[in-house]
Design a protein around this motif. Sequence first.
Motif, short mmCIF file in Angstrom:
data_model
loop_
_atom_site.label_atom_id
_atom_site.label_comp_id
_atom_site.label_asym_id
_atom_site.label_seq_id
_atom_site.Cartn_x
_atom_site.Cartn_y
_atom_site.Cartn_z
N ASN A 10 0.83 -1.21 0.00
CA ASN A 10 0.00 0.00 0.00
C ASN A 10 0.86 1.26 0.00
N GLY A 11 1.95 1.23 -0.76
CA GLY A 11 2.92 2.33 -0.73
C GLY A 11 2.33 3.68 -1.09
N VAL A 12 1.44 3.73 -2.08
CA VAL A 12 0.88 5.01 -2.52
C VAL A 12 0.04 5.64 -1.41
N MET A 13 -0.80 4.85 -0.77
CA MET A 13 -1.64 5.39 0.30
C MET A 13 -0.82 5.80 1.51
N VAL A 14 0.24 5.04 1.80
CA VAL A 14 1.11 5.41 2.92
C VAL A 14 1.79 6.75 2.65
N VAL A 15 2.31 6.93 1.44
CA VAL A 15 2.94 8.21 1.07
C VAL A 15 1.93 9.34 1.12
N PHE A 16 0.72 9.10 0.65
CA PHE A 16 -0.34 10.12 0.68
C PHE A 16 -0.62 10.55 2.12
N GLY A 17 -0.77 9.57 3.03
CA GLY A 17 -1.07 9.89 4.42
C GLY A 17 0.04 10.68 5.09
N ILE A 18 1.30 10.24 4.91
CA ILE A 18 2.43 10.94 5.51
C ILE A 18 2.59 12.33 4.90
N MET A 19 2.41 12.43 3.58
CA MET A 19 2.53 13.71 2.88
C MET A 19 1.55 14.74 3.43
N MET A 20 0.31 14.34 3.62
CA MET A 20 -0.71 15.29 4.07
C MET A 20 -0.46 15.74 5.51
N THR A 21 -0.08 14.82 6.40
CA THR A 21 0.17 15.23 7.79
C THR A 21 1.45 16.06 7.89
N ALA A 22 2.48 15.71 7.10
CA ALA A 22 3.72 16.49 7.15
C ALA A 22 3.51 17.90 6.62
N LEU A 23 2.78 18.04 5.51
CA LEU A 23 2.55 19.36 4.92
C LEU A 23 1.56 20.19 5.74
N SER A 24 0.80 19.54 6.61
CA SER A 24 -0.07 20.31 7.51
C SER A 24 0.75 21.20 8.44
N SER A 25 2.05 20.91 8.54
CA SER A 25 2.95 21.69 9.39
C SER A 25 2.92 23.18 9.03
N ILE A 122 -7.97 14.95 6.32
CA ILE A 122 -7.97 14.16 5.08
C ILE A 122 -7.10 12.91 5.26
N SER A 123 -5.91 13.09 5.80
CA SER A 123 -4.97 11.99 5.94
C SER A 123 -5.52 10.87 6.82
N ILE A 124 -5.93 11.21 8.04
CA ILE A 124 -6.36 10.18 8.99
C ILE A 124 -7.71 9.61 8.60
N THR A 125 -8.59 10.42 8.02
CA THR A 125 -9.88 9.90 7.56
C THR A 125 -9.67 8.86 6.45
N ALA A 126 -8.76 9.16 5.52
CA ALA A 126 -8.48 8.21 4.44
C ALA A 126 -7.93 6.90 4.99
N MET A 127 -6.98 6.99 5.91
CA MET A 127 -6.40 5.77 6.49
C MET A 127 -7.45 4.97 7.27
N SER A 128 -8.32 5.66 7.99
CA SER A 128 -9.34 4.99 8.79
C SER A 128 -10.42 4.37 7.91
N ARG A 129 -10.75 5.03 6.81
CA ARG A 129 -11.86 4.59 5.96
C ARG A 129 -11.48 3.44 5.04
N TYR A 130 -10.29 3.49 4.47
CA TYR A 130 -9.95 2.53 3.42
C TYR A 130 -9.20 1.30 3.94
N LEU A 144 3.02 9.61 11.31
CA LEU A 144 4.46 9.91 11.35
C LEU A 144 4.78 11.24 10.69
N GLY A 145 3.89 11.72 9.82
CA GLY A 145 4.13 13.00 9.17
C GLY A 145 4.25 14.15 10.15
N HIS A 146 3.55 14.05 11.28
CA HIS A 146 3.61 15.14 12.27
C HIS A 146 5.00 15.27 12.89
N PRO A 147 5.56 14.22 13.51
CA PRO A 147 6.93 14.37 14.04
C PRO A 147 7.96 14.61 12.95
N LEU A 148 7.71 14.08 11.74
CA LEU A 148 8.62 14.33 10.64
C LEU A 148 8.68 15.82 10.30
#
Length: 422
Positions: A10-25, A122-130, A144-148
């Motif tokens: 599930n590499g694409v979804m993992v990158v999407f989730g980390i990307m969204m939480t990291a950019l929320s910074s 968006i990030s956590i909802t997607a991970m929780s839903r799919y 992990l995007g947050h501490p990153l």
Amino acid sequence: MNYFQFIRANGVMVVFGIMMTALSSFGQTFLLALYVPFLISDFSLSNSSVSSFYGIATIISASLLPKVGKLIDTVPIKPFTIATTFLFAISLLTFSLATVWWVIPISFLGLRLAGQGLYSHISITAMSRYFEENRGKAISLASLGHPLGQAILPAIILIVIGIIGWRESLWLNAGLVTLIVIIFTLFILKDKHLQPEGGEINVSPGVSKEKKIRQRDIIRSKEFWLLAPNVFFIPFATTGLFFYQISIVEFKGWSEGIIAIGLSAYAVAGSVSILTAGPLIDRYRAKTFFPWYLIPFFFAILGLWVIPNTWSMFVYMILMGLSVGFGSAILAALQVEFFGKKYLGSVRSIFTSMMVLSSAVGPALYGIILDAGWGWEMVFPINLVILVPIIIQSFRAMPRFTRAKWKFKYKRIKARWQIHPS
């Protein structure tokens, strides 16, 4: 399935989730605070004026999140992400082009709503839903995007500001966020990646398919009031403690240089606890661990309060990081366990709104206590007094079979001890 197998599948979804939480910074306090000295200088503002703008924008953002965030239940996630990205970019550009003071709170509002609120939502909802069987791992990896972001972005932004200026750095931020998210969402994230792991998304247990859950129904439910104190407390306390971390160091009589090392320890502990939480949630469910994750936070504050030695800063940061990291995964998974996935956007937007609001209340309340002259001798015990009933009431969420199992084990241990006391 371990983390490596999950990422491979599930590499694409993992990158999407980390990307969204990291950019929320770019909408989080720890990055926006870097621009405060420039706002004070360029607009001749006081610290209290900027903090008031920020607090008002955060409160308005929290009030808007339930209405905007629930749209993710009806709007496909890709257009929802793109629309949020445009709001984020426009807010960053507006911030950079501000020439009058009243543009600042408007920019703050957009950044807090799109960045801190909706990007994480968006990030956590997607991970929780799919994801179903591996939901814990999915949420943990995305978190992990947050501490990153906390570990990498502040230093980079300070360097960029020093080279090209604070306004120009915001242009660069807007360009990077827009480019990265739009390209990934349009060209890499495909419909095949957005297929639920466990099959069709079902409504929450006990609710018919015809009946729609309203947000007022969610707020009235016993599950909401079980989660609400925990969801509110963590951002309330951590934002307040981080906002006044220099004041804490001065109160303890330590060097300010210890803060950076402590934050690194916090980020590492948070990352480790996030990754630890995922497999445990998948195997035992989040309810099992809900009562326990705030206990390290209790001892973190207690240790910082009563231990005069410098090393207590690291114990404090590590224990707090463990609680925050584990708690972020636990609370996200619990929202699905309690309310189901069909109306997850409505559910998560309420709790995200609460988190945003509490992040505004924490620094304000701490500031009032400190300005009144009571000091940290009052702030620390107040936090502990608040924590105790929150921890106690959390045990109501623990599955009955788990409590019965623990009681059975306790009786067996007690019986063995009575037979062989030595």
